[in-house]
Design an enzyme around this catalytic site. Structure first.
Site, PDB file in Angstrom:
ATOM      1  N   CYS A 174       0.846  -1.189   0.000  1.00  0.00           N
ATOM      2  CA  CYS A 174       0.000   0.000   0.000  1.00  0.00           C
ATOM      3  C   CYS A 174       0.882   1.240   0.000  1.00  0.00           C
ATOM      4  O   CYS A 174       1.806   1.333  -0.787  1.00  0.00           O
ATOM      5  CB  CYS A 174      -0.978  -0.029   1.170  1.00  0.00           C
ATOM      6  SG  CYS A 174      -0.215  -0.293   2.777  1.00  0.00           S
ATOM      7  N   ARG A 175       0.591   2.207   0.878  1.00  0.00           N
ATOM      8  CA  ARG A 175       1.307   3.484   0.778  1.00  0.00           C
ATOM      9  C   ARG A 175       2.668   3.479   1.453  1.00  0.00           C
ATOM     10  O   ARG A 175       3.433   4.438   1.312  1.00  0.00           O
ATOM     11  CB  ARG A 175       0.456   4.601   1.383  1.00  0.00           C
ATOM     12  CG  ARG A 175      -0.755   4.914   0.539  1.00  0.00           C
ATOM     13  CD  ARG A 175      -1.696   5.854   1.277  1.00  0.00           C
ATOM     14  NE  ARG A 175      -2.896   6.088   0.490  1.00  0.00           N
ATOM     15  CZ  ARG A 175      -4.091   6.323   1.015  1.00  0.00           C
ATOM     16  NH1 ARG A 175      -4.236   6.351   2.320  1.00  0.00           N
ATOM     17  NH2 ARG A 175      -5.120   6.520   0.237  1.00  0.00           N
TER      18      ARG A 175
END
Lengths: 210, 210
Positions: A174-175
């Site tokens: 993800c981030r």
DNA sequence: CAACTATTCAATAAAACAATTGAATATGCA
DNA sequence: TGCATATTCAATTGTTTTATTGAATAGTTG
């Protein structure tokens, strides 16, 4: 101009930039924008910041020239202004993790409690056995993603399980290290009978060239 | 711990570090300490900061774990705690200079007014025609200097001109771009009949490996 | 132990920062 | 034009940061 005046001017000017990094909400906003441009509303929605406050923080970042804005319809879209913003922000994160071991401990504790602390590195990824899965919102995938990754936002994952090959281990990212979307994805996938682990890296790590 | 709690903890912890960078006096102290360890008194003397205030700022840096202290007699000597401090600080400087052109303008203006804006790069230095001169205090030279450099602190320069070879161009350097000791040295040397220019780099530039 | 030096501590006041609230503005759409 | 949406602005309050001052402490030296 005297030497002292020069130094005062220069250090004041630099502090004008570093001050923009001195608030936790703004740091979270920088992490968000590192993954793609966002409207004020999106920034507020993805953080614990109120709408007006998010707008204020974005304006602080803007007057430090760390972000740029673009109007699109009645929305205002903010973007990081310069790759050096990312580079400096990453240097700060690395420094913070080095001098403040509590950060790493907190992260490990969160993941140990969920058994998502296991991760695999990009360099160890073998396409025949693993599927690389980007669980960020689709817009962030479009903005930039790791080569070969499949995009299924974590919100849609449960409904789109059929897109995943049954035999492979799913490697979700993800981030970055402070984002929990991959953890949520791994937990969901395991509950549905998949083998799943987090990826050690994130796209932001590779985007930091100055 | 929820995802939100995790993020709050992590970003708060990082902001605890970045806040230490958010004051111009502390930035100047970091630049000083980048060139060698210093007592509180030395820090106060070399900046425009009062003694007690310098002590306070050093304590802020210490509680952020950016510096370490060591007692020596009745003195307290402060040092950068970690090479990553230097790396992060340099990334911030580079960012600030990139997004705030006024910094570079101010520096150029200061040097143009003194005709010390001409500089030569380390890579262009040919030992037969140039003499590399470190004009920082001797302690900083001992802490680390460029290979082949001669040490004559700018304060002693006028009395020690005989140590300089007459035929060569003197290339002076000091603590970096925001330091004016090399400018002062160049002006003095020219007044005494030498060819002299500033060096484009400084030792700190090469010490930033993490 | 007294005088001295270097540093820290504590108290203060001014300034800057941060989050909240509600009003104001601007753009888009019916 | 009127209403809705997205954002900014302005005012407010509480908190944090900063520099200053003077006192307190710790180590050194005679």
């Amino acid at each position: 101009m005297t030497s002292r005046e020069l130094k005062n001017d220069v250090y004041d000017a630099i502090a004008g930039i570093t001050k923009a990094f001195s608030n936790p909400n703004r740091l979270e906003i920088l992490d968000l924008l590192s993954n793609g441009e966002k409207s004020v509303e999106e920034v507020a929605a993805q953080t614990a910041i109120s709408f007006a406050n998010a707008s204020q923080h974005l304006q602080v970042l803007k007057s430090a020239r760390l972000v740029r804005l673009r109007k699109e319809g009645n929305k205002v879209i903010y973007t990081l202004a310069n790759p050096k913003v990312l580079a400096a922000w990453q240097a700060m994160k690395q420094l913070a993790e080095a001098v403040e071991p509590g950060i790493g401990l907190t992260l490990r504790q969160y993941r140990r409690a969920r058994q998502t602390d296991q991760s695999i590195s990009l360099s160890a990824l073998d396409q025949t056995r693993y599927l690389l899965l980007d669980v960020r919102p689709a817009g962030e995938y479009d903005y930039g993603h790791l080569p070969g990754a499949l995009s299924i936002p974590v919100d849609e994952l449960e409904l789109r399980l059929t897109e995943l090959p049954k035999g492979k281990t799913i490697v979700a990212y993800c981030r970055g290290a402070y984002c929990t979307m991959a953890d949520a994805a791994v937990l969901l996938l395991r509950a549905k009978g998949y083998n799943a682990v987090r990826l050690a890296e994130s796209p932001v790590d590779s985007a930091s060239a100055a």
